[in-house]
Design a protein around this motif. Structure first.
Motif, PDB file in Angstrom:
ATOM      1  N   GLY A 121       0.796  -1.225   0.000  1.00  0.00           N
ATOM      2  CA  GLY A 121       0.000   0.000   0.000  1.00  0.00           C
ATOM      3  C   GLY A 121       0.830   1.277   0.000  1.00  0.00           C
ATOM      4  N   ASN A 122       2.149   1.139   0.025  1.00  0.00           N
ATOM      5  CA  ASN A 122       3.003   2.326   0.148  1.00  0.00           C
ATOM      6  C   ASN A 122       3.862   2.621  -1.078  1.00  0.00           C
ATOM      7  OD1 ASN A 122       2.210   3.005   2.796  1.00  0.00           O
ATOM      8  ND2 ASN A 122       3.484   1.338   3.595  1.00  0.00           N
ATOM      9  N   CYS A 123       3.896   1.697  -2.010  1.00  0.00           N
ATOM     10  CA  CYS A 123       4.891   1.823  -3.088  1.00  0.00           C
ATOM     11  C   CYS A 123       4.335   2.526  -4.323  1.00  0.00           C
ATOM     12  CB  CYS A 123       5.423   0.444  -3.475  1.00  0.00           C
ATOM     13  SG  CYS A 123       6.402  -0.286  -2.156  1.00  0.00           S
ATOM     14  N   ALA A 124       5.175   3.337  -4.921  1.00  0.00           N
ATOM     15  CA  ALA A 124       4.811   4.044  -6.158  1.00  0.00           C
ATOM     16  C   ALA A 124       5.038   3.178  -7.384  1.00  0.00           C
ATOM     17  CB  ALA A 124       5.632   5.329  -6.270  1.00  0.00           C
ATOM     18  N   VAL A 125       5.974   2.226  -7.272  1.00  0.00           N
ATOM     19  CA  VAL A 125       6.255   1.312  -8.388  1.00  0.00           C
ATOM     20  C   VAL A 125       6.306  -0.107  -7.838  1.00  0.00           C
ATOM     21  CG1 VAL A 125       7.520   3.050  -9.736  1.00  0.00           C
ATOM     22  CG2 VAL A 125       8.786   1.573  -8.129  1.00  0.00           C
ATOM     23  N   ASP A 126       6.342  -1.070  -8.769  1.00  0.00           N
ATOM     24  CA  ASP A 126       6.256  -2.474  -8.358  1.00  0.00           C
ATOM     25  C   ASP A 126       7.517  -2.925  -7.611  1.00  0.00           C
ATOM     26  OD1 ASP A 126       3.793  -2.489  -9.500  1.00  0.00           O
ATOM     27  OD2 ASP A 126       4.380  -3.622 -11.292  1.00  0.00           O
ATOM     28  N   TYR A 127       7.332  -3.942  -6.798  1.00  0.00           N
ATOM     29  CA  TYR A 127       8.443  -4.409  -5.976  1.00  0.00           C
ATOM     30  C   TYR A 127       8.378  -5.913  -5.772  1.00  0.00           C
ATOM     31  CZ  TYR A 127       4.814  -4.438  -2.367  1.00  0.00           C
ATOM     32  OH  TYR A 127       3.651  -4.684  -1.675  1.00  0.00           O
ATOM     33  N   GLY A 128       9.534  -6.485  -5.531  1.00  0.00           N
ATOM     34  CA  GLY A 128       9.629  -7.885  -5.117  1.00  0.00           C
ATOM     35  C   GLY A 128      10.548  -7.953  -3.918  1.00  0.00           C
ATOM     36  N   PHE A 129      10.729  -9.159  -3.407  1.00  0.00           N
ATOM     37  CA  PHE A 129      11.635  -9.336  -2.261  1.00  0.00           C
ATOM     38  C   PHE A 129      12.627 -10.466  -2.501  1.00  0.00           C
ATOM     39  CE2 PHE A 129       7.879  -7.648   0.217  1.00  0.00           C
ATOM     40  CZ  PHE A 129       8.486  -6.447   0.538  1.00  0.00           C
ATOM     41  N   HIS A 130      13.877 -10.227  -2.058  1.00  0.00           N
ATOM     42  CA  HIS A 130      14.819 -11.294  -1.771  1.00  0.00           C
ATOM     43  C   HIS A 130      14.693 -11.541  -0.260  1.00  0.00           C
ATOM     44  CE1 HIS A 130      16.925 -10.016  -5.490  1.00  0.00           C
ATOM     45  NE2 HIS A 130      17.096  -8.821  -4.967  1.00  0.00           N
ATOM     46  N   MET A 131      15.249 -12.648   0.197  1.00  0.00           N
ATOM     47  CA  MET A 131      15.218 -12.934   1.644  1.00  0.00           C
ATOM     48  C   MET A 131      16.635 -13.012   2.175  1.00  0.00           C
ATOM     49  SD  MET A 131      12.751 -13.712   3.837  1.00  0.00           S
ATOM     50  CE  MET A 131      13.298 -13.206   5.469  1.00  0.00           C
ATOM     51  N   VAL A 442       3.453   7.799 -13.859  1.00  0.00           N
ATOM     52  CA  VAL A 442       3.851   8.120 -12.481  1.00  0.00           C
ATOM     53  C   VAL A 442       4.752   9.362 -12.459  1.00  0.00           C
ATOM     54  CG1 VAL A 442       3.464   5.838 -11.489  1.00  0.00           C
ATOM     55  CG2 VAL A 442       5.663   6.321 -12.535  1.00  0.00           C
ATOM     56  N   ILE A 443       5.438   9.605 -13.550  1.00  0.00           N
ATOM     57  CA  ILE A 443       6.126  10.875 -13.767  1.00  0.00           C
ATOM     58  C   ILE A 443       5.641  11.365 -15.135  1.00  0.00           C
ATOM     59  CG2 ILE A 443       8.346  12.067 -14.108  1.00  0.00           C
ATOM     60  CD1 ILE A 443       8.183  10.931 -11.286  1.00  0.00           C
ATOM     61  N   THR A 444       5.131  12.594 -15.180  1.00  0.00           N
ATOM     62  CA  THR A 444       4.625  13.146 -16.441  1.00  0.00           C
ATOM     63  C   THR A 444       5.346  14.450 -16.714  1.00  0.00           C
ATOM     64  OG1 THR A 444       2.465  12.180 -15.920  1.00  0.00           O
ATOM     65  CG2 THR A 444       2.534  13.820 -17.701  1.00  0.00           C
ATOM     66  N   GLU A 445       6.206  14.418 -17.715  1.00  0.00           N
ATOM     67  CA  GLU A 445       6.998  15.605 -18.068  1.00  0.00           C
ATOM     68  C   GLU A 445       7.570  16.266 -16.819  1.00  0.00           C
ATOM     69  OE1 GLU A 445       4.863  18.057 -20.836  1.00  0.00           O
ATOM     70  OE2 GLU A 445       4.353  16.353 -22.084  1.00  0.00           O
ATOM     71  N   ARG A 446       8.209  15.454 -16.003  1.00  0.00           N
ATOM     72  CA  ARG A 446       8.921  15.895 -14.792  1.00  0.00           C
ATOM     73  C   ARG A 446       7.999  16.446 -13.697  1.00  0.00           C
ATOM     74  NH1 ARG A 446      13.350  14.316 -14.577  1.00  0.00           N
ATOM     75  NH2 ARG A 446      13.946  15.545 -12.766  1.00  0.00           N
ATOM     76  N   GLU A 447       6.787  15.919 -13.668  1.00  0.00           N
ATOM     77  CA  GLU A 447       5.892  16.145 -12.521  1.00  0.00           C
ATOM     78  C   GLU A 447       5.565  14.768 -11.950  1.00  0.00           C
ATOM     79  OE1 GLU A 447       4.236  18.870 -11.148  1.00  0.00           O
ATOM     80  OE2 GLU A 447       5.609  20.095 -12.354  1.00  0.00           O
ATOM     81  N   TYR A 448       5.528  14.657 -10.629  1.00  0.00           N
ATOM     82  CA  TYR A 448       5.127  13.379 -10.043  1.00  0.00           C
ATOM     83  C   TYR A 448       3.619  13.233 -10.132  1.00  0.00           C
ATOM     84  CZ  TYR A 448       4.525   9.536  -6.767  1.00  0.00           C
ATOM     85  OH  TYR A 448       4.182   8.344  -6.188  1.00  0.00           O
ATOM     86  N   THR A 449       3.167  12.190 -10.827  1.00  0.00           N
ATOM     87  CA  THR A 449       1.736  11.973 -11.007  1.00  0.00           C
ATOM     88  C   THR A 449       1.322  10.600 -10.471  1.00  0.00           C
ATOM     89  OG1 THR A 449       2.266  11.293 -13.272  1.00  0.00           O
ATOM     90  CG2 THR A 449       1.418  13.533 -12.980  1.00  0.00           C
ATOM     91  N   GLY A 450       2.226   9.967  -9.747  1.00  0.00           N
ATOM     92  CA  GLY A 450       1.920   8.643  -9.204  1.00  0.00           C
ATOM     93  C   GLY A 450       1.291   8.743  -7.829  1.00  0.00           C
ATOM     94  N   HIS A 451       1.125   7.592  -7.205  1.00  0.00           N
ATOM     95  CA  HIS A 451       0.650   7.611  -5.818  1.00  0.00           C
ATOM     96  C   HIS A 451       1.091   6.349  -5.084  1.00  0.00           C
ATOM     97  CE1 HIS A 451      -2.634   5.402  -7.844  1.00  0.00           C
ATOM     98  NE2 HIS A 451      -2.685   4.731  -6.717  1.00  0.00           N
ATOM     99  N   ALA A 452       1.224   6.511  -3.783  1.00  0.00           N
ATOM    100  CA  ALA A 452       1.574   5.368  -2.938  1.00  0.00           C
ATOM    101  C   ALA A 452       0.456   4.344  -3.056  1.00  0.00           C
ATOM    102  CB  ALA A 452       1.728   5.831  -1.494  1.00  0.00           C
ATOM    103  N   GLY A 453       0.820   3.102  -3.242  1.00  0.00           N
ATOM    104  CA  GLY A 453      -0.190   2.051  -3.364  1.00  0.00           C
ATOM    105  C   GLY A 453      -0.392   1.604  -4.796  1.00  0.00           C
ATOM    106  N   HIS A 454       0.115   2.387  -5.758  1.00  0.00           N
ATOM    107  CA  HIS A 454       0.034   1.910  -7.145  1.00  0.00           C
ATOM    108  C   HIS A 454       0.932   0.681  -7.322  1.00  0.00           C
ATOM    109  CE1 HIS A 454       0.235   1.655 -11.495  1.00  0.00           C
ATOM    110  NE2 HIS A 454       1.548   1.630 -11.356  1.00  0.00           N
ATOM    111  N   GLY A 455       2.115   0.717  -6.723  1.00  0.00           N
ATOM    112  CA  GLY A 455       3.069  -0.386  -6.876  1.00  0.00           C
ATOM    113  C   GLY A 455       2.600  -1.611  -6.121  1.00  0.00           C
ATOM    114  N   VAL A 456       2.762  -2.762  -6.756  1.00  0.00           N
ATOM    115  CA  VAL A 456       2.292  -4.007  -6.132  1.00  0.00           C
ATOM    116  C   VAL A 456       3.438  -5.008  -6.016  1.00  0.00           C
ATOM    117  CG1 VAL A 456      -0.114  -3.767  -6.859  1.00  0.00           C
ATOM    118  CG2 VAL A 456       1.524  -4.939  -8.374  1.00  0.00           C
ATOM    119  N   PHE A 457       3.250  -5.926  -5.058  1.00  0.00           N
ATOM    120  CA  PHE A 457       4.211  -7.020  -4.899  1.00  0.00           C
ATOM    121  C   PHE A 457       4.189  -7.879  -6.154  1.00  0.00           C
ATOM    122  CE2 PHE A 457       4.888 -11.536  -3.738  1.00  0.00           C
ATOM    123  CZ  PHE A 457       6.245 -11.448  -3.456  1.00  0.00           C
TER     124      PHE A 457
END
Ligand SMILES: NC(=O)NCCC(=O)O
Ligand SMILES: [Zn+2]
Ligand SMILES: [Zn+2]
Length: 467
Positions: A121-131, A442-457
């Motif tokens: 719910g906090n990420c602007a882009v997608d993410y995965g995990f190593h352990m 998420v970035i539009t012509e150097r403006e941040y247009t994304g939001h926390a929660g867009h990025g998913v595991f």
């Protein structure tokens, strides 16, 4: 409702090709490419058109090595998943793979759940995990199988940091044997931490407390020795091996030899080892603390071997090892004792630009830039072709990159939550202009247009880069 975007007129660069093409995006994925100006491209219709004339159209960066909110030395890395992934987006990186941590006495499950809770719910882009595996025992080994099944397919072990993350050779061998069975990839922090701790103690006893001694005690030979040992242990186990944050000429030589022998051994380096050196660690007034990381920065003459390794594929990946600590209040914990300086540098926002600068300077080609920063990390960590390329079916993680824009890297303008830049004042040519993550700007012509929660595991398959 389907939403289509077309990116027109740019030079599409992947690890394989460069082609002037229009890119059609539909429902978050690449739907089609067609040579610009052809009837096939003219037939693309969309609600949103992005003009990329004179620009590069590249896959979003895949940073396979970050540490958001990582606990270290009594403090935490200063970027949260929210601030760190936003900064990643600003820098043209649309996927990060961060490290969940098993504590000694805890389970892999507890560690992974804790990292899911930080990120979800906090990420602007997608993410995965190593352990990070800090406690190899029979339960841990069983849990490794379960994690591979749920898309956490790589495990970091440490030959450094005794008493914290350290694994001995027996623990490493057992984890490697398990990985050989379940398809996991062992990632190794290769430094002889037992020997280093002796040298730290001796240096401090001599009154050598300044940041530059961090670089002196963490010797290149001890990186090379650990790299050699990790390679041989992996060979005995029959497991592939990925050595993280390679910094020393002698360590690259070990990797090159193993690869010449046909082993599934891979190496990652980071921008700090390519662009910074012990000169930075030696900066006066404790400023050198800004550059304390492990493996440490090396004398400048190591850089040539790293660049050569990237050209010859002795090194395959450039990740950031983004692990920021503010100078004020965090790096300062080590005033009077370099061993108490939290280890790590900020960089998640700078990687794509710094590597593009290497293109500008003729060190690597444009396609190699995309290969080491997007395609190979995606393959290495089981994300390809969803991530790391621009091809029909891939996630529409796309960056419109202006190769001619000039910028000066600075903490004044960066978006990472840290009070200094490791590259302060560095002039680079090239700049991210627009960034799409699964088709969403998420970035539009150097403006941040994304939001926390867009990025998913993003669950990952096993390594797709084996020889
Ligand atoms: N590299 C570093 O200094 N900090 C992050 C932890 C690690 O990767 O070892
Ligand atoms: Zn490490
Ligand atoms: Zn790291």
């Amino acid at each position: 409702m389907s939403r289509r975007t077309v990116i027109r007129g740019g030079l599409v660069i992947t690890a394989a090709d460069e082609i002037h093409a229009d890119v059609l995006i539909e429902d978050g994925r690449i739907a089609a490419l067609a040579a610009s100006g052809t009837p096939a491209a003219e037939a693309f219709t969309a609600e949103r058109t992005i003009d990329a004339t004179g620009k590069y159209v590249i896959p979003g960066g895949v940073d396979g090595h970050t540490h958001m909110e990582m606990p270290f030395g009594g403090t935490y890395a200063s970027d949260t998943f929210e601030t760190g992934t936003r900064a990643a987006a600003w820098g043209g990186t649309t996927t990060i793979v961060d490290f969940a941590i098993q504590t000694v006495g805890g389970s892999l499950r507890q560690g992974l759940d804790a990292w899911h809770a930080k990120a979800e719910g906090n990420c602007a882009v997608d993410y995965g995990f190593h352990m990070i595996v800090s406690d190899v025992n029979p339960e841990t080994l069983k849990e490794m199988d379960l994690l591979v099944e749920e898309g956490v397919t790589s495990f970091k072990q440490f030959m450094a940091y005794p008493g914290v993350f350290y694994s001995d050779d027996g623990q490493i061998l057992r984890a490697m044997q398990r990985a050989a069975e379940n398809g996991g990839l062992i990632m190794m922090h290769a430094e002889n931490g037992i020997a280093i701790d002796v040298l730290v103690e001796q240096a401090l006893a001599r009154g050598e407390t300044a940041p530059r001694y961090h670089g002196e005690v963490r010797k290149a030979l001890l990186e090379a020795e650990a790299t050699h040992r990790a390679i041989r242990l992996a060979q005995v186990a029959g497991a592939p091996l990925y050595v993280v944050h390679v910094s020393a000429t002698e360590a690259v030589a070990e990797l090159a030899r193993a690869r010449d022998d046909g082993l599934n051994v891979f190496g990652e380096t980071c921008p700090q080892y390519l662009f910074l050196s012990t000169d930075n660690l030696a900066e006066p007034d404790f400023e050198g603390a800004k550059y304390v990381c492990s493996t440490p920065l090396r004398p400048k003459d190591h850089q040539a071997r790293l660049w050569q390794g990237l050209r010859t594929n002795d090194l395959q990946v450039v990740s950031t090892d983004h692990c920021p600590f503010c100078f004020s209040g965090q790096k300062e914990l080590g005033r009077g004792d370099f061993s108490k300086i939290p280890n790590g540098l900020p960089g998640v926002e700078n990687r794509m630009d710094l590597l593009h600068q290497a293109v500008v300077e003729g060190r690597i080609s444009r396609r190699r830039w995309i290969e080491i920063a997007c395609a190979t990390p995606a393959r290495m960590f089981g994300l390809y072709p969803k991530k790391g390329t621009i091809a029909p079916g891939a996630d529409a993680d796309v960056v419109v990159y202006d190769p001619r824009a000039e910028q000066v890297i600075s903490a004044e303008t960066h978006h990472m939550n840290v009070d200094y830049s490791a590259y302060e004042g560095k002039r680079v040519t090239g700049r991210v202009e627009t960034v799409l993550s699964r088709g969403v700007p998420v970035i539009t012509e150097r403006e941040y247009t994304g939001h926390a929660g867009h990025g998913v595991f993003t669950p990952r398959s096993t390594c797709q880069y084996l020889i």
